[in-house]
Design an enzyme around this catalytic site. Structure first.
Site, PDB file in Angstrom:
ATOM      1  N   SER A   5      -9.540  -1.355   7.317  1.00 33.31           N
ATOM      2  CA  SER A   5      -8.945  -1.031   5.891  1.00 33.31           C
ATOM      3  C   SER A   5      -8.342  -2.024   5.259  1.00 33.31           C
ATOM      4  CB  SER A   5      -8.302   0.228   5.964  1.00 33.31           C
ATOM      5  OG  SER A   5      -9.029   1.484   5.945  1.00 33.31           O
TER       6      SER A   5
ATOM      7  N   SER B 241      -9.589   1.305   3.199  1.00 30.15           N
ATOM      8  CA  SER B 241      -8.943   2.109   2.295  1.00 30.15           C
ATOM      9  C   SER B 241      -7.709   1.201   1.429  1.00 30.15           C
ATOM     10  CB  SER B 241      -8.017   3.135   3.302  1.00 30.15           C
ATOM     11  OG  SER B 241      -7.304   2.518   3.970  1.00 30.15           O
TER      12      SER B 241
ATOM     13  N   LYS C 296       0.746  -1.142   0.067  1.00 27.47           N
ATOM     14  CA  LYS C 296       0.111  -0.038  -0.144  1.00 27.47           C
ATOM     15  C   LYS C 296       0.848   1.166   0.141  1.00 27.47           C
ATOM     16  CE  LYS C 296      -4.024   1.570   2.852  1.00 27.47           C
ATOM     17  NZ  LYS C 296      -4.810   1.305   4.108  1.00 27.47           N
TER      18      LYS C 296
END
Lengths: 493, 100
Positions: free
Chosen positions: A179, A155, A80
């Protein structure tokens, strides 16, 4: 060397192919880079694709295989874009960090690279990990590979979409309120938020420091265990890191839940949980019961307060953590000629998106003089009540099972105008971060062709129980083997 | 308790965020909605409840007070919007007597 990428879809299969000598890491890496480039115009999962670095890492492995013992050596994955990797941009999905390259590696990044892992690129996210759909990225909107008109969750939506589309064998996400787990559920993956403190956050851009954890998104439970074996360790550079050594999680891949007591907290099946989701999760619970587990319905009365507690604590911590983006040391600075205070204010106004500004404002307000007791202190006290509910549950249960999210993946744009609807998609995952305990999302069904995830919860450092129960479930089902149809419209059937 | 646009403007000063009029109006609406949502917490009696400020019993983590290499200066300064070869450059912070 050529090979059929379609015959390999998990990290452990990729590892077996490497070890058997059938394929090189370079071949894996080239094949995945090619696939992700072909998909990226529709998928929008990546903020940076690191061809040269990935191929160099693959070559390092191929030239000296015996130097790398980890099963993930030579196996390409993605991280990420809020985890620092030297030489690659680290945007956090925000204009305020656009172009900034970190001068050091996150501890988890070093763990992956030292083990011979290959990092293909950095994945899209809601700005500073604030969001549940990956629509809040300043750069692109990621699609769900199961239905490109839908969100992948967030997310860590880029990480989830990349693995689900077969563009990476594993990915790392971060989880502050769901997330990792919610995108795992939306994309039909296994996603684990470890116990607070189990994985180092050094080099992870901080959102809410009492809640943030890094964890894996993978296609099955075995892969999650392999990634966790690399991530879980004490790190002197993170003073919240747990000092005890981590176990070998692959030892918990045992097909047996006999004697285990599963708690089912009714509050997690309340308003807003779609019927298909609830019935898929209940079917999974019944399956584990048939495999020898005892099932017990329980009540956790303070769970209903988790959302307001979270929306005080997380923005309060964020407002403090994001104070550092002031146009001095990183990324964007306004071009307006002005004094230093106006420079801070203008830089932040230009650099942050609407959701981030809103959370900074809530957090600043909740911490401001005169309101601290009414909001932040109150929220921390209710957090204690919530933790006590979990403590009580784990006195009689080995693990809890709930839905991961109340619904399946929603349409892009469907909730972006209604912040409350958006936040409700985290209602089952947020309590887990507040309690600091581990939570794993596991694929447990489909509703109208979209994946459904169930959430397994254990006491602090109870990851092994989660792996065991999840593995047992996986051995009796084939949801983890389902793959999305990635052909563009017009080419289908 | 409702926040006014003026109060929201003051919070923006504390947060070092320049907001335009339209943003102030919108955020005032948003913040009031969210604060309304928070008010449910006041239903709970927490007079005798300890606040949770950490979920793990990890406190006072010390290390040896020894010299360690820091990050290379060039690498750190390379990420700044404006820097010399040894420092971050910022707008003037201190006024001088002659205004220069």
């Amino acid at each position: 060397m050529s090979f059929d990428l379609d015959s390999i879809s998990t990290a452990w299969q990729a590892s077996e192919a490497l070890c058997s000598g059938k394929v090189s890491s370079e071949a894996h890496t080239r094949a995945l880079l090619e696939r992700l480039r072909a998909l990226e115009p529709r998928l929008n999962a990546f903020l940076a694709i690191l061809d040269d670095e990935a191929l160099a890492a693959a070559a390092r492995y191929d030239e000296n295989r015996s130097a790398f013992a980890s099963p993930l050596a030579g196996v390409p994955g993605a991280i990420k874009d809020n985890m620092c990797l030297i030489g690659a941009p680290n945007t956090c999905g925000s204009k305020i960090l656009a172009g900034w390259k970190p001068p050091y590696n996150a501890t988890v990044v070093n763990a992956i690279l030292d083990a011979g892992g290959v990092i293909l690129g950095k994945t899209n996210l809601d700005e500073f990990a604030m969001g549940s759909s990956t629509e809040n990225s300043a750069f692109k909107v990621t699609s769900n590979p199961w239905d490109f008109s839908r969100v992948p969750g967030g997310s860590s939506g880029g990480s989830a979409a990349a693995v689900a589309a077969g563009a990476a064998f594993w990915a790392l996400g971060s989880d502050t309120g769901g997330s990792i787990r919610q995108p795992a559920a939306f994309c039909g993956l296994v996603g684990l938020k470890p116990t607070y403190g189990r994985v180092s956050r050094y080099g992870l851009v901080a959102y809410a420091s009492s809640l943030d954890q890094i964890g894996p998104l993978t296609r099955d439970v075995r892969d999650a265990a392999l990634v966790m074996n690399l991530l879980a360790a004490h790190d002197p550079l993170d003073s919240t890191s747990w000092p005890e050594p981590a176990p070998d999680y692959t030892k918990s891949l045992v097909n047996d839940v006999s004697g285990m007591t599963i708690g089912v907290p009714k509050e997690f099946f309340g308003q807003g949980v779609e019927e298909d989701v609830a019935s898929a999760v209940w079917a999974a619970i019944r399956l584990l019961e048939q495999k020898g587990a005892r099932v017990k319905e329980i009540s956790m009365p303070n769970v209903e307060y988790a959302l307001p507690v979270y929306y005080i604590i997380a923005p309060a911590e964020a407002s403090s953590n994001l104070a550092r983006y002031d146009g001095v040391r990183y990324g964007h600075r306004t071009e307006m000629q002005c004094d230093h205070v106006a420079m801070f204010e203008q830089t932040r106004a230009e650099g942050f998106g609407a959701e981030v500004k809103q959370r900074i404002m809530i957090g600043t307000y909740a911490l401001s003089a005169g309101y601290y007791d009414a909001y932040y202190l109150k929220a921390q006290q209710v957090r204690t009540l919530l933790r006590r509910d979990f403590d009580a549950a784990f006195e009689t249960c080995d693990l809890l099972i709930t839905p991961t999210a109340p619904t399946t993946a929603f349409r892009i744009g469907e909730r972006s105008s209604d912040p409350f609807q958006m936040k409700l998609s985290d209602v089952c995952t947020i309590p887990v971060n507040l309690a600091g305990i581990p939570g794993m999302s596991v694929p447990c069904g489909f509703s109208n062709g979209l994946p459904v995830g169930m959430q397994l919860l254990g006491p602090a450092f109870g990851e092994e129980t989660l792996f065991r129960a999840a593995y047992t479930f996986e051995q009796s089902t084939d949801y983890h083997l389902a793959r999305p149809d990635l052909r563009p419209c017009g080419e289908s059937h | 308790m409702k926040l006014s646009v003026e109060e929201v403007s003051n919070v923006a000063v504390l947060a070092r965020l320049a907001l335009c009029e339209e943003e102030k109006q919108r955020l005032t609406g948003h913040l009031n909605e969210i604060i309304e949502h928070f008010s449910r917490l006041q239903d709970l009696d927490t007079a005798d409840v300890e606040p949770t400020d950490r979920v793990l019993p990890v406190v006072n983590v010390y290390r040896e007070d020894g010299a360690r290499p820091g990050l290379p200066r060039e690498a750190v300064l390379a990420g700044a919007p404006e820097a010399s070869d040894c420092a971050f450059i910022v707008p003037r912070v201190v006024d001088t007597a002659d205004g220069k």
